[in-house]
Design an enzyme around this catalytic site. Structure first.
Site, PDB file in Angstrom:
ATOM      1  N   ASN A   9       0.871  -1.180   0.000  1.00  0.00           N
ATOM      2  CA  ASN A   9       0.000   0.000   0.000  1.00  0.00           C
ATOM      3  C   ASN A   9       0.906   1.227   0.000  1.00  0.00           C
ATOM      4  O   ASN A   9       1.489   1.575   1.019  1.00  0.00           O
ATOM      5  CB  ASN A   9      -0.891  -0.043   1.258  1.00  0.00           C
ATOM      6  CG  ASN A   9      -1.713   1.230   1.427  1.00  0.00           C
ATOM      7  OD1 ASN A   9      -1.809   2.041   0.511  1.00  0.00           O
ATOM      8  ND2 ASN A   9      -2.293   1.399   2.606  1.00  0.00           N
ATOM      9  N   TRP A  10       1.003   1.843  -1.163  1.00  0.00           N
ATOM     10  CA  TRP A  10       1.953   2.948  -1.305  1.00  0.00           C
ATOM     11  C   TRP A  10       1.419   4.263  -0.744  1.00  0.00           C
ATOM     12  O   TRP A  10       2.142   5.257  -0.711  1.00  0.00           O
ATOM     13  CB  TRP A  10       2.347   3.119  -2.782  1.00  0.00           C
ATOM     14  CG  TRP A  10       3.065   1.939  -3.355  1.00  0.00           C
ATOM     15  CD1 TRP A  10       3.451   0.798  -2.672  1.00  0.00           C
ATOM     16  CD2 TRP A  10       3.501   1.753  -4.705  1.00  0.00           C
ATOM     17  NE1 TRP A  10       4.099  -0.059  -3.529  1.00  0.00           N
ATOM     18  CE2 TRP A  10       4.138   0.500  -4.778  1.00  0.00           C
ATOM     19  CE3 TRP A  10       3.419   2.530  -5.860  1.00  0.00           C
ATOM     20  CZ2 TRP A  10       4.683   0.012  -5.972  1.00  0.00           C
ATOM     21  CZ3 TRP A  10       3.954   2.056  -7.052  1.00  0.00           C
ATOM     22  CH2 TRP A  10       4.583   0.801  -7.097  1.00  0.00           C
ATOM     23  N   GLU A  98      -6.506   4.978   7.964  1.00  0.00           N
ATOM     24  CA  GLU A  98      -6.269   6.392   7.667  1.00  0.00           C
ATOM     25  C   GLU A  98      -7.506   7.022   7.044  1.00  0.00           C
ATOM     26  O   GLU A  98      -7.800   8.196   7.266  1.00  0.00           O
ATOM     27  CB  GLU A  98      -5.040   6.531   6.752  1.00  0.00           C
ATOM     28  CG  GLU A  98      -3.756   6.275   7.543  1.00  0.00           C
ATOM     29  CD  GLU A  98      -2.632   5.635   6.751  1.00  0.00           C
ATOM     30  OE1 GLU A  98      -2.681   5.632   5.509  1.00  0.00           O
ATOM     31  OE2 GLU A  98      -1.703   5.104   7.399  1.00  0.00           O
ATOM     32  N   SER A 212       3.543  -2.078  10.303  1.00  0.00           N
ATOM     33  CA  SER A 212       4.999  -2.177  10.472  1.00  0.00           C
ATOM     34  C   SER A 212       5.568  -3.553  10.155  1.00  0.00           C
ATOM     35  O   SER A 212       6.483  -4.031  10.834  1.00  0.00           O
ATOM     36  CB  SER A 212       5.408  -1.730  11.888  1.00  0.00           C
ATOM     37  OG  SER A 212       5.020  -0.388  12.100  1.00  0.00           O
ATOM     38  N   GLY A 233       2.819  -1.149   4.283  1.00  0.00           N
ATOM     39  CA  GLY A 233       2.916   0.281   3.987  1.00  0.00           C
ATOM     40  C   GLY A 233       4.351   0.687   3.727  1.00  0.00           C
ATOM     41  O   GLY A 233       4.901   0.463   2.649  1.00  0.00           O
ATOM     42  N   GLY A 234       4.979   1.284   4.742  1.00  0.00           N
ATOM     43  CA  GLY A 234       6.327   1.838   4.588  1.00  0.00           C
ATOM     44  C   GLY A 234       7.329   0.943   3.875  1.00  0.00           C
ATOM     45  O   GLY A 234       8.033   1.390   2.968  1.00  0.00           O
TER      46      GLY A 234
HETATM   47  P1  PGA Z   1       2.914   0.300   7.657  1.00  0.00           P
HETATM   48  O1  PGA Z   1       1.444   0.519   7.048  1.00  0.00           O
HETATM   49  O2  PGA Z   1       3.433  -0.996   7.098  1.00  0.00           O
HETATM   50  O3  PGA Z   1       3.698   1.506   7.209  1.00  0.00           O
HETATM   51  O4  PGA Z   1       2.767   0.244   9.135  1.00  0.00           O
HETATM   52  C1  PGA Z   1       0.563  -0.557   6.882  1.00  0.00           C
HETATM   53  C2  PGA Z   1      -0.727  -0.070   6.273  1.00  0.00           C
HETATM   54  O5  PGA Z   1      -1.165   1.041   6.603  1.00  0.00           O
HETATM   55  O6  PGA Z   1      -1.346  -0.770   5.448  1.00  0.00           O
END
Ligand code: PGA
Length: 250
Positions: A9-10, A98, A212, A233-234
């Site tokens: 998920n960019w 989010e 994370s 995500g990150g």
């Molecule tokens: P993250 O985000 O890996 O940066 O914690 C995960 C996500 O929001 O899907």
């Protein structure tokens, strides 16, 4: 046996050019190892076309980060499922924390989006997860169960649905749920699904973990019996890290 699914998920990152470069690097580094799990990338809307072109002949799925629940009309800033379909999206994410936190999404609007996507034949990744306050208040199960039930209201068949358990306190914070903490919630989600849809549907439903996930913790998370991949995500913004996570999923 459920096939794991790993999606990057960019979020609101990468210009069109940068997104094309990132997905090209992912493809190159993955080589021919796309056998064990299903892989997807979710660029921001403007980059969907470019990323779609790069992955056209690969097994990587194009994923959108959100969709609206109406066919078309006066909804400035929104994007319909048909528009996403026309770009080749196979999946759409709904209910990301989010979206819930900053853009007023509720279980009800998440449900509308999910039902619209399924009605149009698009697969959906529906995110659920508790905040730190809720976890500390001991209501994790209650909150997540309600998100699952209300998010899936009126959905008769889970064929096109993947769930993503993403504890809000673990997203982008570097704090990962331990594999045991995550597994506990995944087991509870699967039990809710069993109550709603029966044993077979519960056994087949894939539940990703997100929050994370990194190359250093992916193996142990994905080894848990009820964790069927990840929403990343990150770490998905670096080809090397994302590919390492994909490989950890098999
Ligand atoms: P993250 O985000 O890996 O940066 O914690 C995960 C996500 O929001 O899907």
């Amino acid at each position: 046996m459920r096939k794991k699914v790993v999606v990057g998920n960019w979020k609101m990152n990468k210009t069109v050019t940068e997104a094309g470069e990132l997905v090209s690097a992912i493809l190159e580094q993955l080589g021919d190892c796309l056998v064990g799990c299903e892989v997807g990338v979710a660029p921001a809307f403007p980059a969907l076309t470019e990323v779609g072109k790069v992955i056209e002949r690969s097994d990587i799925r194009l994923v959108a980060q959100n969709c609206h629940y109406e066919d078309d009309g006066a909804y400035t800033g929104e994007v319909s499922v048909r528009m996403l379909e026309s770009l080749g999206c196979a999946y759409v994410i709904v209910g990301h924390s989010e979206r819930r936190q900053y853009f007023g999404e509720t279980n009800r609007t998440v449900n509308l989006r999910l039902r619209k996507a399924l009605a149009e034949g698009m697969q959906v990744i529906m995110c659920v997860g508790e905040t730190l306050e809720e976890r500390e208040g001991g209501v994790t199960d209650e909150v997540v169960t309600e998100q699952v039930k209300e998010g899936l209201e009126g959905v008769g068949d889970l064929g096109g649905v993947v769930l993503a358990y993403e504890p809000v306190w673990a997203i982008g914070t570097g704090k990962t749920a331990t594999p045991e903490q995550a597994e506990e919630v995944h087991v509870s989600i699967r039990a809710t699904i069993r109550d709603m849809y029966g044993d077979i549907a519960a056994e087949h439903l894939r539940i990703q973990y997100g929050g994370s996930v990194k190359p250093s913790n992916a193996v142990e998370l994905f080894a848990m019996p009820n964790i069927d991949g990840g929403l990343i995500g990150g770490a998905s913004l670096k080809a090397e890290d994302f590919v390492a996570i994909v490989k950890a999923a098999g």
